[in-house]
Design a protein around this motif. Structure first.
Motif, PDB file in Angstrom:
ATOM      1  N   ASP A   1       0.689  -1.349  -0.025  1.00 41.80           N
ATOM      2  CA  ASP A   1       0.082   0.092   0.094  1.00 41.80           C
ATOM      3  C   ASP A   1       0.805   1.205   0.053  1.00 41.80           C
ATOM      4  N   ILE A   2       2.007   1.158  -0.392  1.00 49.31           N
ATOM      5  CA  ILE A   2       3.077   2.176  -0.368  1.00 49.31           C
ATOM      6  C   ILE A   2       3.581   2.529  -1.836  1.00 49.31           C
ATOM      7  N   ASP A   3       3.532   3.738  -2.140  1.00 52.85           N
ATOM      8  CA  ASP A   3       4.006   3.912  -3.533  1.00 52.85           C
ATOM      9  C   ASP A   3       5.460   4.990  -3.387  1.00 52.85           C
ATOM     10  N   GLU A   4       6.028   4.972  -4.736  1.00 52.70           N
ATOM     11  CA  GLU A   4       7.377   5.835  -4.770  1.00 52.70           C
ATOM     12  C   GLU A   4       7.150   7.269  -4.172  1.00 52.70           C
ATOM     13  N   GLU A   5       6.134   8.025  -4.390  1.00 50.76           N
ATOM     14  CA  GLU A   5       5.932   9.319  -3.748  1.00 50.76           C
ATOM     15  C   GLU A   5       5.781   9.515  -2.591  1.00 50.76           C
ATOM     16  N   GLU A   6       5.372   8.536  -1.881  1.00 52.75           N
ATOM     17  CA  GLU A   6       5.062   8.595  -0.560  1.00 52.75           C
ATOM     18  C   GLU A   6       6.366   8.383   0.139  1.00 52.75           C
ATOM     19  N   VAL A   7       7.048   7.628  -0.545  1.00 57.81           N
ATOM     20  CA  VAL A   7       8.588   7.003   0.092  1.00 57.81           C
ATOM     21  C   VAL A   7       9.335   8.417   0.015  1.00 57.81           C
ATOM     22  N   LEU A   8       9.245   9.126  -0.954  1.00 56.28           N
ATOM     23  CA  LEU A   8       9.939  10.214  -1.429  1.00 56.28           C
ATOM     24  C   LEU A   8       9.641  11.335  -0.399  1.00 56.28           C
ATOM     25  N   LEU A   9       8.276  11.522   0.036  1.00 56.07           N
ATOM     26  CA  LEU A   9       7.904  12.444   1.046  1.00 56.07           C
ATOM     27  C   LEU A   9       8.501  11.885   2.545  1.00 56.07           C
ATOM     28  N   LEU A  10       8.539  10.640   2.798  1.00 53.65           N
ATOM     29  CA  LEU A  10       9.207  10.052   3.767  1.00 53.65           C
ATOM     30  C   LEU A  10      10.484  10.406   4.416  1.00 53.65           C
ATOM     31  N   VAL A  11      11.193  10.251   3.146  1.00 54.84           N
ATOM     32  CA  VAL A  11      12.630  10.589   3.132  1.00 54.84           C
ATOM     33  C   VAL A  11      12.868  12.141   2.950  1.00 54.84           C
ATOM     34  N   GLY A  12      12.206  13.013   2.888  1.00 56.65           N
ATOM     35  CA  GLY A  12      12.194  14.370   2.723  1.00 56.65           C
ATOM     36  C   GLY A  12      12.996  15.183   3.704  1.00 56.65           C
ATOM     37  N   PHE A  13      13.316  14.646   4.966  1.00 54.62           N
ATOM     38  CA  PHE A  13      14.249  14.965   6.062  1.00 54.62           C
ATOM     39  C   PHE A  13      15.572  15.248   5.480  1.00 54.62           C
ATOM     40  N   LEU A  14      16.014  14.508   4.526  1.00 52.56           N
ATOM     41  CA  LEU A  14      17.291  14.299   4.005  1.00 52.56           C
ATOM     42  C   LEU A  14      17.607  15.851   3.108  1.00 52.56           C
ATOM     43  N   TRP A  15      16.654  16.674   2.879  1.00 51.94           N
ATOM     44  CA  TRP A  15      17.036  17.800   2.265  1.00 51.94           C
ATOM     45  C   TRP A  15      17.063  18.946   3.474  1.00 51.94           C
ATOM     46  N   ARG A  16      16.467  18.524   4.425  1.00 45.00           N
ATOM     47  CA  ARG A  16      16.554  19.556   5.571  1.00 45.00           C
ATOM     48  C   ARG A  16      17.395  19.248   6.847  1.00 45.00           C
ATOM     49  N   ILE A  17      17.856  18.214   6.932  1.00 40.90           N
ATOM     50  CA  ILE A  17      18.603  17.894   8.087  1.00 40.90           C
ATOM     51  C   ILE A  17      20.104  18.793   8.335  1.00 40.90           C
ATOM     52  N   ASN A  18      20.433  19.047   9.410  1.00 41.04           N
ATOM     53  CA  ASN A  18      21.375  20.050   9.568  1.00 41.04           C
ATOM     54  C   ASN A  18      22.664  19.272   9.022  1.00 41.04           C
ATOM     55  N   ASN A  19      23.550  20.091   8.260  1.00 37.70           N
ATOM     56  CA  ASN A  19      24.783  19.338   7.822  1.00 37.70           C
ATOM     57  C   ASN A  19      25.861  19.639   8.674  1.00 37.70           C
ATOM     58  N   ASP A  20      25.859  18.767   9.998  1.00 37.56           N
ATOM     59  CA  ASP A  20      26.848  19.071  11.123  1.00 37.56           C
ATOM     60  C   ASP A  20      27.384  17.654  11.217  1.00 37.56           C
ATOM     61  N   ALA A  21      28.241  17.450  12.316  1.00 40.08           N
ATOM     62  CA  ALA A  21      28.850  16.350  12.694  1.00 40.08           C
ATOM     63  C   ALA A  21      27.807  15.259  13.002  1.00 40.08           C
ATOM     64  N   ASP A  22      26.771  15.386  13.421  1.00 40.32           N
ATOM     65  CA  ASP A  22      25.644  14.524  13.784  1.00 40.32           C
ATOM     66  C   ASP A  22      24.735  14.065  12.485  1.00 40.32           C
TER      67      ASP A  22
END
Length: 204
Positions: free
Chosen positions: A152-173
């Motif tokens: 019941d999951i599609d590619e657009e939903e997965v892309l939304l789920l991993v959207g944090f990758l564009w926003r997460i701070n680019n730091d040591a953590d």
């Protein structure tokens, strides 16, 4: 009768090979520089690539053209990785490994977006959307076929789920947080009972 002079061999292939090597060096240097700072200059990228400023401008007349070339190259490599990973790993492992590549792309994309005006940022997002979702669909379909991915999951939903990758701070953590969050995404899309099939170390 005089002997004919030997016909000189064309040197174009050598020049093309040198030009391609320079282009690869420029793209690699630009990717590394922009991942650190969206303010990286053409001059600093040329120095890092070990080439002259004239060479970089022959390949990329503007900074925007260089940034877009990095983006397009990275999207192409990301998309090409999906079938390659499926050929070498079970679907769940292939998807998780592909997520790691997506995380690296997300880190670089932050620098690329910072290097462009808002209209170009939208172009960055639009250009790679269809090919990226197509790669996700390929990986999801393989997992669904083996009963390891929820139907019941599609590619657009997965892309939304991993959207944090564009926003997460680019730091040591960033790397540790990205791995943890991607593991949570995997937990949310896999079927019950398939978790034990994906214990292979995919972060090494």
């Amino acid at each position: 009768m005089s002997r004919a002079e030997p016909t000189p061999q064309p040197r174009a292939p050598v020049r093309r090979a040198d030009a391609e090597l320079n282009r690869v060096r420029i793209l690699d240097a630009a990717r590394a520089a922009l991942a650190i700072s969206g303010e990286a200059t053409m001059q600093s990228i040329a120095r890092s690539a070990g080439i002259g400023q004239g060479t970089i401008y022959r390949h990329f007349p503007t900074r925007e053209s260089l940034v877009l070339a990095v983006h397009r190259n990275d999207v192409a490599e990301l998309v090409a990785a999906a079938p390659s990973l499926l050929a070498e790993h079970p679907p769940l492992i292939a998807l998780r490994l592909w997520f790691d590549k997506l995380a690296e792309y997300g880190r670089i994309k932050q620098g690329l977006a910072g290097a462009l005006h808002s209209v170009m940022r939208q172009q960055l997002s639009d250009e790679g959307y269809d090919s990226t979702t197509g790669a996700i669909a390929l990986l999801l379909d393989a997992g669904k076929a083996t009963g390891q991915i929820r139907s019941d999951i599609d590619e657009e939903e997965v892309l939304l789920l991993v959207g944090f990758l564009w926003r997460i701070n680019n730091d040591a953590d960033r790397e540790a947080r990205s791995r943890h969050l991607l593991d949570l995404v995997m937990d949310s899309i896999r079927t019950v009972g398939s978790a034990g099939q994906a214990q292979e170390n995919v972060s090494g």
